[in-house]
Design a protein around this motif. Structure first.
Motif, PDB file in Angstrom:
ATOM      1  N   ARG A   1      12.087   4.101   6.664  1.00 25.50           N
ATOM      2  CA  ARG A   1      12.472   4.699   5.394  1.00 25.50           C
ATOM      3  C   ARG A   1      12.856   6.292   5.573  1.00 25.50           C
ATOM      4  NH1 ARG A   1       6.942   2.721   3.435  1.00 25.50           N
ATOM      5  NH2 ARG A   1       5.468   4.601   4.362  1.00 25.50           N
TER       6      ARG A   1
ATOM      7  N   GLY B   1       3.390   0.694  -8.778  1.00 26.06           N
ATOM      8  CA  GLY B   1       3.408   2.284  -8.250  1.00 26.06           C
ATOM      9  C   GLY B   1       2.710   2.246  -7.077  1.00 26.06           C
ATOM     10  N   LEU B   2       3.349   3.368  -6.271  1.00 23.66           N
ATOM     11  CA  LEU B   2       2.887   3.539  -4.696  1.00 23.66           C
ATOM     12  C   LEU B   2       3.383   4.650  -4.180  1.00 23.66           C
ATOM     13  CD1 LEU B   2       5.073   2.645  -2.861  1.00 23.66           C
ATOM     14  CD2 LEU B   2       4.242   0.300  -2.991  1.00 23.66           C
ATOM     15  N   VAL B   3       2.630   5.285  -3.210  1.00 27.10           N
ATOM     16  CA  VAL B   3       3.156   6.494  -2.744  1.00 27.10           C
ATOM     17  C   VAL B   3       3.414   6.058  -1.083  1.00 27.10           C
ATOM     18  CG1 VAL B   3       2.251   8.563  -1.895  1.00 27.10           C
ATOM     19  CG2 VAL B   3       1.327   7.834  -4.083  1.00 27.10           C
ATOM     20  N   PHE B   4       4.605   6.275  -0.644  1.00 21.16           N
ATOM     21  CA  PHE B   4       5.205   6.068   0.473  1.00 21.16           C
ATOM     22  C   PHE B   4       4.679   7.323   1.389  1.00 21.16           C
ATOM     23  CE2 PHE B   4       8.665   3.694  -1.691  1.00 21.16           C
ATOM     24  CZ  PHE B   4       8.449   2.362  -1.155  1.00 21.16           C
ATOM     25  N   ASN B   5       3.847   7.173   2.520  1.00 21.38           N
ATOM     26  CA  ASN B   5       3.481   8.212   3.224  1.00 21.38           C
ATOM     27  C   ASN B   5       4.499   8.359   4.377  1.00 21.38           C
ATOM     28  OD1 ASN B   5       0.123   7.103   2.772  1.00 21.38           O
ATOM     29  ND2 ASN B   5       1.090   8.891   1.614  1.00 21.38           N
ATOM     30  N   GLU B   6       4.588   9.219   5.221  1.00 21.78           N
ATOM     31  CA  GLU B   6       5.274   9.097   6.438  1.00 21.78           C
ATOM     32  C   GLU B   6       7.059   9.117   6.108  1.00 21.78           C
ATOM     33  OE1 GLU B   6       4.091   9.627   9.529  1.00 21.78           O
ATOM     34  OE2 GLU B   6       1.904  10.171   8.643  1.00 21.78           O
TER      35      GLU B   6
ATOM     36  N   GLU C   1      10.611  -2.966   0.906  1.00 21.87           N
ATOM     37  CA  GLU C   1      10.089  -1.682   0.363  1.00 21.87           C
ATOM     38  C   GLU C   1      10.428  -1.563  -1.127  1.00 21.87           C
ATOM     39  OE1 GLU C   1       9.720   1.180   4.075  1.00 21.87           O
ATOM     40  OE2 GLU C   1      11.639   0.851   3.303  1.00 21.87           O
TER      41      GLU C   1
ATOM     42  N   ALA D   1       8.291  -4.348  -3.058  1.00 19.43           N
ATOM     43  CA  ALA D   1       6.856  -3.899  -3.152  1.00 19.43           C
ATOM     44  C   ALA D   1       6.767  -2.664  -4.072  1.00 19.43           C
ATOM     45  CB  ALA D   1       6.435  -3.348  -1.660  1.00 19.43           C
TER      46      ALA D   1
ATOM     47  N   ARG E   1      -0.947  -7.281  -7.472  1.00 22.15           N
ATOM     48  CA  ARG E   1      -1.867  -6.961  -6.358  1.00 22.15           C
ATOM     49  C   ARG E   1      -3.237  -7.007  -6.770  1.00 22.15           C
ATOM     50  NH1 ARG E   1       2.157  -2.352  -5.037  1.00 22.15           N
ATOM     51  NH2 ARG E   1       1.089  -0.447  -6.689  1.00 22.15           N
TER      52      ARG E   1
ATOM     53  N   GLY F   1       2.853   3.530   6.663  1.00 19.32           N
ATOM     54  CA  GLY F   1       1.655   3.799   5.657  1.00 19.32           C
ATOM     55  C   GLY F   1       2.025   4.143   4.467  1.00 19.32           C
ATOM     56  N   LEU F   2       1.171   3.588   3.449  1.00 20.48           N
ATOM     57  CA  LEU F   2       1.572   3.886   1.964  1.00 20.48           C
ATOM     58  C   LEU F   2       0.404   3.604   1.374  1.00 20.48           C
ATOM     59  CD1 LEU F   2       1.734   0.951   0.865  1.00 20.48           C
ATOM     60  CD2 LEU F   2       4.058   0.965   1.435  1.00 20.48           C
ATOM     61  N   VAL F   3       0.294   4.228  -0.119  1.00 18.84           N
ATOM     62  CA  VAL F   3      -0.735   3.953  -1.144  1.00 18.84           C
ATOM     63  C   VAL F   3      -0.372   3.186  -1.914  1.00 18.84           C
ATOM     64  CG1 VAL F   3      -2.586   5.294  -2.382  1.00 18.84           C
ATOM     65  CG2 VAL F   3      -1.731   6.394  -0.136  1.00 18.84           C
ATOM     66  N   PHE F   4      -1.195   2.014  -2.158  1.00 19.38           N
ATOM     67  CA  PHE F   4      -0.988   1.248  -3.340  1.00 19.38           C
ATOM     68  C   PHE F   4      -1.810   1.938  -4.399  1.00 19.38           C
ATOM     69  CE2 PHE F   4      -0.404  -2.109   0.179  1.00 19.38           C
ATOM     70  CZ  PHE F   4       0.728  -2.583  -0.129  1.00 19.38           C
ATOM     71  N   ASN F   5      -1.110   2.221  -5.338  1.00 21.83           N
ATOM     72  CA  ASN F   5      -1.574   2.540  -6.750  1.00 21.83           C
ATOM     73  C   ASN F   5      -1.880   1.266  -7.681  1.00 21.83           C
ATOM     74  OD1 ASN F   5       0.550   5.405  -6.564  1.00 21.83           O
ATOM     75  ND2 ASN F   5      -1.447   5.219  -5.827  1.00 21.83           N
TER      76      ASN F   5
ATOM     77  N   GLU G   1       5.053  -6.891  -0.112  1.00 25.30           N
ATOM     78  CA  GLU G   1       4.125  -5.909  -0.153  1.00 25.30           C
ATOM     79  C   GLU G   1       3.691  -5.582   1.220  1.00 25.30           C
ATOM     80  OE1 GLU G   1       2.312  -5.712  -4.491  1.00 25.30           O
ATOM     81  OE2 GLU G   1       1.482  -7.167  -3.596  1.00 25.30           O
TER      82      GLU G   1
ATOM     83  N   ALA H   1       6.318  -4.232   3.212  1.00 24.49           N
ATOM     84  CA  ALA H   1       6.710  -2.895   3.005  1.00 24.49           C
ATOM     85  C   ALA H   1       5.673  -1.978   3.601  1.00 24.49           C
ATOM     86  CB  ALA H   1       6.743  -2.383   1.587  1.00 24.49           C
TER      87      ALA H   1
END
Lengths: 211, 211
Positions: A143, A172-177, A196, A199, B143, B172-176, B196, B199
């Motif tokens: 991504r 809701g989520l935060v895509f890192n990297e 993605e 998700a 989730r 890597g990501l953060v699932f909120n 998910e 992703a």
């Protein structure tokens, strides 16, 4: 300055700042389905040397377009038909698939930035006039966000930075990297694949935000 | 205490603390493929009133199991065959699919917590002896993390909390908005669907971390 002028000035400044904040970090989303960038040699192999490709539509990134023509991807465990070809031709053929696609085809495609194809997965492409088996060139595209230098300056980031980007909502989520790619030829847009997007429950033209 | 003893004590304390930190926030991942929980009435309708279901295997959550039997899901735009039935029977039939599946079937399934089926999507289920068209019951499962009360105490969270969970790596990501579900019957495990998992590039038994 009287009280009325002062109130007007403060109001203007606050409204400007609010407008700035609510828009400043927004990035539109574009969801990539599986697709192929062909080299001229592979175009010739699959469609014939004198074949003239037809442009279906321009893509949001300037100078990029989709052809009407499609190819079939064949892996050791499965087949994906009607896979879109994007133009213009590249020096080396690149196939971009999702993890779901890789499982269906039975290939071990690595997650890579576009153009980083060394020791990526092998795959067979079939067109109406012939086929080619690529020793490498199949990746799961990492991504990334396309940015014009003006966007990069506004966000305070530079080419090849990795940043965190937040998608809103119940999923809701935060895509890192998240890779940043800056060029005069780019328009501001985050590119993610269908896995993605699902998700995060994102659709084309939804907005995400740098965090 | 001499210097050697002191070093040994400090080393032991540091190792213990490091071990604690690296394990304390870890949660194992379980990836859910599409599946169906049937009511006894729908079991009878699809397989016949005297049919005896066969248990294929126990699931990681205590008291839950997969049957050998499968059903076909039929929507207005497509079909999904060989969909697993989980047991035991529930009071109301619940079908859990991914966003990709919903697109393929052509149904507008909402993202819901398990059991919240009111005005969820309609779908037809077909078994070897009959079929049933559910007016509602098809969802994209939100989730969630199953926790024993001991885990919840350790993490400092309670039933129905929404927390943020970080997956490591290149994707890597953060699932909120991750729902916490606490029960004596639960074993610590994060449940996500295939979209998910792809992703975040997670596989079964990978670990994620509360942030």
């Amino acid at each position: 300055m009287d009280k009325g002028q002062l109130i007007a000035l403060i109001t203007e400044a606050v409204v400007k700042q609010l407008g700035h904040n609510s828009e400043a970090n927004k990035i539109p989303v574009a969801i990539s389905n599986r697709h192929v960038h062909l080299s001229q040699g592979d175009m010739d192999r699959l469609f014939g040397t004198n074949y003239r490709f037809k442009v279906l539509k321009n893509l949001s990134q300037p100078g990029q377009f989709a052809y009407e023509e499609k190819v079939t991807l064949v892996g050791p465990k499965g087949v994906l038909e009607n896979v879109r070809i994007l133009g213009p031709a590249r020096t080396k053929t690149q196939v971009e698939i999702s993890i779901s696609d890789a499982i269906k085809l039975g290939v071990k495609a690595p997650i890579r930035d576009s153009g980083e194809l060394i020791k990526s997965a092998s795959l067979t492409l079939v067109g109406p006039l012939g086929s080619t088996t690529l020793p490498e060139g199949t990746i799961i595209a990492a991504r990334h966000i396309h940015m014009h230098p003006n966007d990069a300056a506004q966000f305070g980031v530079k080419d090849k930075d990795r940043i965190n980007v937040k998608a809103p909502g119940a999923r809701g989520l935060v895509f890192n990297e998240m890779l940043v790619r800056v060029s005069d030829n780019y328009k501001l847009e985050m590119h993610i694949d269908i896995d993605e997007a699902n998700a995060a429950y994102l659709k084309n033209n939804d907005s995400v935000e740098i965090v």
